[in-house]
Design a protein around this motif. Structure first.
Motif, PDB file in Angstrom:
ATOM      1  N   ASN A  36     -28.755 -60.294 -17.100  1.00 26.61           N
ATOM      2  CA  ASN A  36     -29.378 -59.807 -15.862  1.00 26.61           C
ATOM      3  C   ASN A  36     -30.834 -60.235 -15.761  1.00 26.61           C
ATOM      4  OD1 ASN A  36     -27.000 -58.580 -15.116  1.00 26.61           O
ATOM      5  ND2 ASN A  36     -27.707 -56.489 -15.460  1.00 26.61           N
ATOM      6  N   ILE A  37     -31.595 -59.970 -16.809  1.00 30.14           N
ATOM      7  CA  ILE A  37     -33.030 -60.285 -16.764  1.00 30.14           C
ATOM      8  C   ILE A  37     -33.253 -61.794 -16.811  1.00 30.14           C
ATOM      9  CG2 ILE A  37     -35.259 -59.917 -17.868  1.00 30.14           C
ATOM     10  CD1 ILE A  37     -34.061 -57.453 -16.504  1.00 30.14           C
ATOM     11  N   ALA A  38     -32.448 -62.514 -17.585  1.00 32.90           N
ATOM     12  CA  ALA A  38     -32.582 -63.970 -17.639  1.00 32.90           C
ATOM     13  C   ALA A  38     -32.276 -64.587 -16.280  1.00 32.90           C
ATOM     14  CB  ALA A  38     -31.656 -64.545 -18.708  1.00 32.90           C
ATOM     15  N   ALA A  39     -31.263 -64.066 -15.582  1.00 33.65           N
ATOM     16  CA  ALA A  39     -30.916 -64.594 -14.257  1.00 33.65           C
ATOM     17  C   ALA A  39     -32.066 -64.390 -13.282  1.00 33.65           C
ATOM     18  CB  ALA A  39     -29.650 -63.915 -13.740  1.00 33.65           C
ATOM     19  N   LEU A  40     -32.696 -63.227 -13.342  1.00 29.75           N
ATOM     20  CA  LEU A  40     -33.821 -62.968 -12.443  1.00 29.75           C
ATOM     21  C   LEU A  40     -34.987 -63.907 -12.753  1.00 29.75           C
ATOM     22  CD1 LEU A  40     -33.718 -59.059 -12.308  1.00 29.75           C
ATOM     23  CD2 LEU A  40     -32.932 -60.677 -10.571  1.00 29.75           C
ATOM     24  N   GLN A  41     -35.232 -64.156 -14.031  1.00 32.99           N
ATOM     25  CA  GLN A  41     -36.300 -65.100 -14.371  1.00 32.99           C
ATOM     26  C   GLN A  41     -35.972 -66.499 -13.861  1.00 32.99           C
ATOM     27  OE1 GLN A  41     -36.595 -66.834 -18.236  1.00 32.99           O
ATOM     28  NE2 GLN A  41     -38.794 -66.441 -18.391  1.00 32.99           N
ATOM     29  N   PRO A 100     -32.003 -51.795 -22.782  1.00 30.27           N
ATOM     30  CA  PRO A 100     -33.180 -52.623 -23.088  1.00 30.27           C
ATOM     31  C   PRO A 100     -33.773 -53.343 -21.875  1.00 30.27           C
ATOM     32  CG  PRO A 100     -31.221 -53.855 -23.613  1.00 30.27           C
ATOM     33  CD  PRO A 100     -30.751 -52.520 -23.123  1.00 30.27           C
ATOM     34  N   GLU A 101     -33.431 -52.905 -20.676  1.00 29.34           N
ATOM     35  CA  GLU A 101     -33.887 -53.608 -19.477  1.00 29.34           C
ATOM     36  C   GLU A 101     -35.403 -53.782 -19.464  1.00 29.34           C
ATOM     37  OE1 GLU A 101     -31.543 -52.914 -15.636  1.00 29.34           O
ATOM     38  OE2 GLU A 101     -33.487 -52.021 -15.159  1.00 29.34           O
ATOM     39  N   ALA A 102     -36.125 -52.691 -19.772  1.00 26.88           N
ATOM     40  CA  ALA A 102     -37.585 -52.733 -19.686  1.00 26.88           C
ATOM     41  C   ALA A 102     -38.194 -53.688 -20.705  1.00 26.88           C
ATOM     42  CB  ALA A 102     -38.160 -51.329 -19.870  1.00 26.88           C
ATOM     43  N   VAL A 103     -37.694 -53.659 -21.945  1.00 23.72           N
ATOM     44  CA  VAL A 103     -38.306 -54.510 -22.973  1.00 23.72           C
ATOM     45  C   VAL A 103     -37.926 -55.975 -22.773  1.00 23.72           C
ATOM     46  CG1 VAL A 103     -36.471 -54.316 -24.727  1.00 23.72           C
ATOM     47  CG2 VAL A 103     -38.852 -54.657 -25.426  1.00 23.72           C
ATOM     48  N   LEU A 104     -36.748 -56.245 -22.249  1.00 20.08           N
ATOM     49  CA  LEU A 104     -36.382 -57.639 -21.964  1.00 20.08           C
ATOM     50  C   LEU A 104     -37.303 -58.223 -20.898  1.00 20.08           C
ATOM     51  CD1 LEU A 104     -32.502 -57.250 -21.987  1.00 20.08           C
ATOM     52  CD2 LEU A 104     -33.892 -58.462 -23.686  1.00 20.08           C
ATOM     53  N   ALA A 105     -37.622 -57.427 -19.884  1.00 15.63           N
ATOM     54  CA  ALA A 105     -38.579 -57.895 -18.873  1.00 15.63           C
ATOM     55  C   ALA A 105     -39.935 -58.163 -19.516  1.00 15.63           C
ATOM     56  CB  ALA A 105     -38.704 -56.863 -17.752  1.00 15.63           C
ATOM     57  N   ARG A 106     -40.365 -57.281 -20.425  1.00 17.54           N
ATOM     58  CA  ARG A 106     -41.649 -57.481 -21.101  1.00 17.54           C
ATOM     59  C   ARG A 106     -41.644 -58.778 -21.900  1.00 17.54           C
ATOM     60  NH1 ARG A 106     -45.496 -53.928 -22.636  1.00 17.54           N
ATOM     61  NH2 ARG A 106     -45.173 -53.303 -20.470  1.00 17.54           N
ATOM     62  N   GLU A 107     -40.548 -59.055 -22.594  1.00  9.91           N
ATOM     63  CA  GLU A 107     -40.488 -60.275 -23.402  1.00  9.91           C
ATOM     64  C   GLU A 107     -40.604 -61.533 -22.552  1.00  9.91           C
ATOM     65  OE1 GLU A 107     -37.830 -58.807 -27.255  1.00  9.91           O
ATOM     66  OE2 GLU A 107     -36.903 -60.061 -25.717  1.00  9.91           O
ATOM     67  N   LEU A 108     -40.126 -61.473 -21.303  1.00 13.58           N
ATOM     68  CA  LEU A 108     -40.190 -62.644 -20.427  1.00 13.58           C
ATOM     69  C   LEU A 108     -41.422 -62.632 -19.526  1.00 13.58           C
ATOM     70  CD1 LEU A 108     -36.464 -63.185 -19.360  1.00 13.58           C
ATOM     71  CD2 LEU A 108     -37.732 -64.152 -21.287  1.00 13.58           C
ATOM     72  N   GLY A 109     -42.305 -61.651 -19.720  1.00 10.20           N
ATOM     73  CA  GLY A 109     -43.540 -61.610 -18.946  1.00 10.20           C
ATOM     74  C   GLY A 109     -43.354 -61.180 -17.508  1.00 10.20           C
TER      75      GLY A 109
END
Length: 253
Positions: free
Chosen positions: A68-73, A188-197
């Motif tokens: 999910n987070i990778a797709a948004l990035q 882990p949604e919040a921390v995955l976003a943090r890792e990708l800035g």
């Protein structure tokens, strides 16, 4: 700036929303929960991702958060506004209340929780002292104030495993740990976003009291009723926030 909203399927029914289309995205972590929806509200485009899938069929512990987070990035998202339905653990946060939490305690387990674990990506230890973006939190709160909505500022979100609700004893433990809200999808949604800035903040809608806090049992019918009545305020608040963010990022001519 490119804004995304991550939340439940009820957000597809936003008033005054113009849906422009859907986009399938494939990531090295697999497919996200659903196609990415592009919407336009008051002339501002944004991306919407239903984290439980288009049919709301993916349990919290089975969501592919990394995809999910990778797709948004991959589509250029820089800011995520997360919407979470939660239980209230304090007197001020009964059903129907809204909150913008400031902290998280993660009680979930077994979820793929990092891009920086030495396998998915180079080993790294990101600073997660403040799990939510302070400017994004303040914009949500400012929008609530501008619309005349009461919104709790701060508090601790307890992320449990799900999909079951908690026991009364577990709720007492969360309260003793200093938690104000309980949900199943912040990590882990919040921390995955943090890792990708990616800037990330959460808007929580309280849909029930924590187990054991009242004599009445928790029912899905009652939760659905609170969701239905509260989602219009959530949509208006998100719309105002998206518009305000777009104005602040507009180039000066």
């Amino acid at each position: 700036m490119k804004i995304a909203v991550v939340g439940g399927t009820g957000l597809c029914d936003w008033p005054d929303m113009q849906w422009l289309g859907k986009q399938g995205v494939q990531t090295r972590f697999g497919e996200p929960s659903a196609e990415l929806h592009t919407g336009m509200l008051n002339g501002v485009e944004f991306v919407f991702l239903p984290r439980h899938g288009g049919a709301h069929s993916i349990a919290p512990h089975r969501i592919n958060y990394r995809a999910n987070i990778a797709a948004l990035q991959q589509v250029g998202v820089t800011h995520i506004l997360a919407v979470n339905a939660v239980g209230g653990l304090t007197e001020a946060l009964g059903p129907g209340a809204m909150a913008v939490p400031a902290q998280i305690v993660d009680y979930s387990w077994g979820r793929e929780c990092s891009f920086a674990d030495g396998e998915a990506g180079p080993l790294d230890h990101v600073d997660f002292s403040e799990p939510y973006s302070a400017p994004l939190r303040q914009q949500l709160l400012a929008s609530a104030a501008a619309l005349g909505y009461w919104c709790f500022d701060g508090g601790v979100y307890a992320c449990t495993q799900g999909p079951r609700l908690e026991t009364a004893a577990e709720i007492r433990r969360l309260q003793a740990d200093g938690c104000h809200l309980v949900g199943m999808t912040a990590m882990p949604e919040a921390v995955l976003a943090r890792e990708l800035g990616i800037d990330y903040a959460s808007l929580c809608l309280v849909v029930n009291w924590g187990a054991g806090m009242t004599r009445e049992p928790i029912t899905m019918d009652e939760i659905g009723r609170v969701l239905s009545s509260g989602m219009s305020r959530v949509c208006h608040l998100l719309g105002h926030t998206i518009g305000s963010l777009a104005q602040t990022s507009a180039p000066v001519t």
